[in-house]
Scaffold this active site. Structure first.
Site, PDB file in Angstrom:
ATOM      1  N   CYS A   1       0.689  -1.473  -0.008  1.00 18.91           N
ATOM      2  CA  CYS A   1       0.007  -0.040  -0.028  1.00 18.91           C
ATOM      3  C   CYS A   1       0.710   1.229  -0.081  1.00 18.91           C
ATOM      4  O   CYS A   1       0.463   1.908  -0.783  1.00 18.91           O
ATOM      5  CB  CYS A   1      -1.023  -0.226   1.069  1.00 18.91           C
ATOM      6  SG  CYS A   1      -0.057  -0.561   2.756  1.00 18.91           S
TER       7      CYS A   1
ATOM      8  N   HIS B   1      -2.873   6.446   4.453  1.00 18.30           N
ATOM      9  CA  HIS B   1      -1.536   6.187   4.936  1.00 18.30           C
ATOM     10  C   HIS B   1      -0.997   7.754   4.320  1.00 18.30           C
ATOM     11  O   HIS B   1      -1.351   8.480   3.299  1.00 18.30           O
ATOM     12  CB  HIS B   1      -0.730   5.508   4.144  1.00 18.30           C
ATOM     13  CG  HIS B   1      -0.875   3.954   4.493  1.00 18.30           C
ATOM     14  ND1 HIS B   1      -1.622   3.553   5.663  1.00 18.30           N
ATOM     15  CD2 HIS B   1      -0.423   2.836   3.909  1.00 18.30           C
ATOM     16  CE1 HIS B   1      -1.730   2.314   5.770  1.00 18.30           C
ATOM     17  NE2 HIS B   1      -0.779   1.632   4.909  1.00 18.30           N
TER      18      HIS B   1
END
Ligand code: A2P
Length: 341
Positions: free
Chosen positions: A130, A243
Site C-alpha cells: 500500500c 496512509h
C-alpha cells in the site's frame, strides 16, 4: 468490455475484501457472478455486492473451477498456497499479499505507472504494498521528467493496513484509555492508541523492517529502473484509514516546486492539494474513502541542488489495496489478458 466475468474474492470478509466488493460495485465491474470466499469460520455469512446478498463459501482447492478472475486478500500464506491452484485452474489471480511481489514470473503493477507489465503475466499478478502504490503514482511523472536518483521516505500508516482486528484494537484502546482502564495490546506489540510504532512487519538482518524493504525493492521493480535509490522508515500511527508519507526526492534534472505541481496536476490518479496559505494540504481524514492520491506541501529541498519535498496521502484500503487490485483486473480486460497462458 463485452464479456462478463466470474470473479472470486478471496478474503471477502476482511477489511480489504469488503472494500473490493464495494469497488466492484462502484465501478460497475463487468462480472456475471461474484463468489465471496473466506475461511471455514465465515461459511454462511452474508456479504453484499451491487445490492445482491451473497453467501460466503469456504476457500478450498476446488473454489476456482469456472472462475475467470480471482482477487486475493486473505494473507500471504493463503496466497502462496491457493494462487497457483487458481492459476492452474485457468483463473487469473490478482494478489494483494506480499507473497508473489518479488517473483520474477509475476508482474507487480500500478495501472497508472506500468500497465505494460501485465502483458507478460503467467497467471499471477501482484498488487504492490500500500505505501509503495501511493508513492509510485506521485513519483512516476517526476521520474519521467527529471529522473529520480534517490528517495527518502517516512510513512505514517493507518491501522486498517493490518486488517479488521487492528481497527478494533485501536477503537478498544482509545475507549479504555478514555475511561481510565488499562489497555490490552494483541495485534501490535505495544499500545497503538496515542502512540507511534516505528515497526511495521518483521525486522530484518539489516535493521530495516520488511515493510521498509518492500518500499525499496518494489519501487525498483515497478519503475523498471534499478538505479533509483530508496530508503524508508515506516511508522504505524493511530489513524484508522489513510496512509501519509513525507517524501524527499533528489532528481538528476532541476525541477522547481511549480514544475512538480504542474506535472502532478495532470498525472492520472493524483490530486494536487497545495494551498498552505489557506491551510489546505492532504490529510488522511479527507483522503479516506477517496480514490486519488493527494499530494501537497510541495517545496524545494534547499539543502541539495535538485531536491523536492512533498506530502503524499491516500486511502490505503482503496488505492493501496482494493481499488488498485480491481484496476489491475480492469486493465487486464482492456488489454484482453484474462487468460492463463
Ligand atoms: P475469515 O473472516 O473467515 O477469517 P483481515 O485482513 O481484515 O484480517 O481479513 C483477512 C481475510 O482473510 C478474511 O476474509 C479472512 O476470513 C480471510 N482468511 C483468513 N484465513 C483464511 C483461511 N485459512 N482461508 C480462507 N480465508 C482466510
Amino acid at each position: 468490455m463485452s464479456k462478463n466475468f466470474v470473479v472470486a474474492v478471496c478474503g471477502a470478509t476482511g477489511a480489504v475484501g469488503q472494500e473490493m466488493l464495494k469497488v466492484l460495485e462502484q465501478r460497475d465491474f463487468p462480472y456475471s457472478k461474484v463468489i465471496p470466499l473466506a475461511s471455514a469460520r465465515s461459511v454462511g455469512k452474508k456479504v453484499e455486492c451491487k445490492g445482491e446478498e451473497l453467501t460466503v463459501q469456504e476457500l478450498t482447492e476446488d473454489s476456482f473451477d469456472g472462475v475467470d478472475i480471482a482477487l486475493f486478500s486473505a494473507g500471504g500464506s493463503i496466497s502462496e498456497k491457493f494462487a497457483p491452484i487458481a492459476a492452474n485452474a485457468g483463473c487469473v489471480v490478482v494478489d494483494n499479499s506480499s507473497a508473489w511481489r518479488m517473483n520474477d514470473e509475476c508482474p507487480l503493477v500500478v495501472p497508472e505507472v506500468n500497465p505494460q507489465d501485465l502483458d507478460w503475466h503467467k497467471g499471477i499478478i501482484a498488487n504492490p504494498n500500500c505505501s509503495t502504490i501511493q508513492m509510485m503514482v506521485a513519483l512516476k511523472p517526476i521520474h519521467d521528467e527529471a529522473k529520480i536518483k534517490r528517495v527518502v521516505v517516512s510513512t505514517y500508516q493507518a491501522v486498517s493496513g493490518t486488517g479488521h482486528k487492528a481497527i478494533e484494537e485501536l477503537e478498544n484502546q482509545v475507549r479504555r484509555l478514555m475511561s481510565g482502564q488499562p489497555v490490552v495490546a494483541d495485534v501490535y506489540p505495544h499500545q497503538i492508541a496515542f502512540n507511534c510504532l516505528p515497526h511495521i512487519d518483521v525486522f530484518m538482518d539489516n535493521g530495516y523492517t520488511k515493510e521498509e524493504m518492500k518500499m525499496v525493492n518494489e519501487t525498483i521493480k515497478i519503475m523498471g529502473d534499478p538505479s533509483i535509490k530508496v530508503t524508508a522508515t515506516c511508522v504505524r500511527v493511530p489513524v484508522f484509514y489513510g496512509h501519509s508519507e513525507s517524501v524527499n526526492i533528489e532528481t538528476e534534472l532541476k525541477l522547481t516546486a511549480d514544475d512538480v505541481r504542474a506535472l502532478l496536476a495532470k498525472a492520472p490518479g493524483v490530486t494536487v492539494e497545495d494551498y498552505p496559505e489557506k491551510l489546505i494540504y492532504p490529510m488522511a481524514i479527507n483522503a479516506s474513502g477517496e480514490d486519488d492520491t493527494y499530494v501537497g506541501r510541495i517545496r524545494e529541498d534547499e539543502t541539495i541542488e535538485n531536491g523536492i519535498n512533498m506530502w503524499v496521502v491516500s486511502d490505503n484500503i482503496r488505492k493501496g489495496a482494493a481499488l488498485n487490485t480491481v484496476q489491475i483486473a480492469e486493465t487486464l480486460i482492456e488489454r484482453d489478458l484474462v487468460r492463463v497462458p
